[in-house]
Design an enzyme around this catalytic site. Sequence first.
Site, PDB file in Angstrom:
ATOM      1  N   PHE A 147       0.861  -1.175   0.000  1.00  0.00           N
ATOM      2  CA  PHE A 147       0.000   0.000   0.000  1.00  0.00           C
ATOM      3  C   PHE A 147       0.901   1.228   0.000  1.00  0.00           C
ATOM      4  CE2 PHE A 147      -2.381   3.523   1.707  1.00  0.00           C
ATOM      5  CZ  PHE A 147      -3.552   3.448   0.973  1.00  0.00           C
ATOM      6  N   ASP A 234       9.686   2.982   1.294  1.00  0.00           N
ATOM      7  CA  ASP A 234       8.548   3.784   1.730  1.00  0.00           C
ATOM      8  C   ASP A 234       8.423   3.669   3.253  1.00  0.00           C
ATOM      9  OD1 ASP A 234       6.087   4.812   2.437  1.00  0.00           O
ATOM     10  OD2 ASP A 234       5.001   3.912   0.760  1.00  0.00           O
ATOM     11  N   LYS A 268       3.563  11.460   6.882  1.00  0.00           N
ATOM     12  CA  LYS A 268       2.778  11.293   8.102  1.00  0.00           C
ATOM     13  C   LYS A 268       3.373  12.038   9.301  1.00  0.00           C
ATOM     14  CE  LYS A 268       0.486   6.977   6.763  1.00  0.00           C
ATOM     15  NZ  LYS A 268      -0.815   7.546   6.435  1.00  0.00           N
TER      16      LYS A 268
END
Length: 419
Positions: A147, A234, A268
């Site tokens: 994801f 990531d 984030k």
Amino acid sequence: MGTQANLTKSEAFIAKESQYGAHNYHPLPVVLEKGEGVFVWDVEGNKYFDFLSAYSAVNQGHCHPRIIRALNEQAAKLTLTSRAFYNNKLGDFEEYMCELFGYDKALVMNSGVEAVETALKLCRKWAYTVKGVAADQAKIVFAKDNFHGRTISVISASNDETSTKGFGPFVSGMVQVPYNDVQAFAQLLASDKNIAGFIVEPIQGEAGIIIPDEGYLRAIRELCTINNVLLIVDEIQTGIARTGSLLASYDVSAKEHGSKADILILGKALSGGVLPVSAVLADDEIMLTIKPGEHGSTYGGNPLACAVAVEALQVVLDEGLAANSKKMGEIFRAGLEDIARRLGLIKEVRGKGLLTAIEMDCSEDDDLAWNVCLKFKENGLLAKPTHGNKIRLAPPLVINQAQIEESLGLIEKSLKSFV
């Protein structure tokens, strides 16, 4: 819900979103209006432990006073210039990140998926200008069950039908191999010389906190080096101390980085959950392949975001949040495993630092995990299922042992309702 006249505050807000908003999310039925540290409050004044942390964006805790102070001070001076001009905060932020994580250059964006798109573009541009791949032939390899966001190019490499069904045609040049399978990647490299990069999550978050074998990333790193392929990591969810170290993929303080990425993606918690900030880090050979006018964002590198992000990172370091995440995570999982042994219902407990999942002993089509999360809410703890039967448990990293133990009590109380 009742009639409009007798709706609760929460029901009224939920009804308004349902009427005027797109139906692209299925939230837990709670309407939040306040947050502080590890807690959030709903519009009725009910207090909850936040065990999602906005999908790990709020590692530093809700409304951390230092980060809010930095926000307010910068907001009163200058918020946005666009990159048409220089500002006095971007260079400081870029320098801070490059020195902290060990790279030559940083490219600042906004959302996580924007940073992923940036990394993919960088990888392709490097392939054509440095590696010498023929025009439009570069391929980027993704791990299955990944994801990385929901743009068309990113879902072009997804095997999740929920993300892909009804959104084709997809972008070409995206290849998949199984996660945690070094041999599959090695075989692909041997058969295809147009591979430019391999993008991977060090721990797969949305898939249910799937942790690869020890040495997986190091082996992938070695294969990428041997085959002149870029390793893109990531760390949007796993980075910024979430897993018990500043990054999940490599030790930034070590002299030898056996699994260091060629391109590192952050987001984030980079801003402590205050506003969207993301970044891509790489060395000059990669980053300088993109020239002026070839990539950018109006808000990318804005002074408000830069001031906030520097303070957010400094809070992580000053408060020892990586060490706290490691210690509290071990206590938390030990408690969950004890609950699982005594009550059943839980098939597996897994995680690293304060990124934990419990996999319920049921099929992915079963409603058990959703109903458990509803019971958690009823008892004062917020979490959310992923992939049907898995519940992600990721509180802010400022949580202490007493709060961990109280949370375990709420989790056990909730699970007993289903025994």
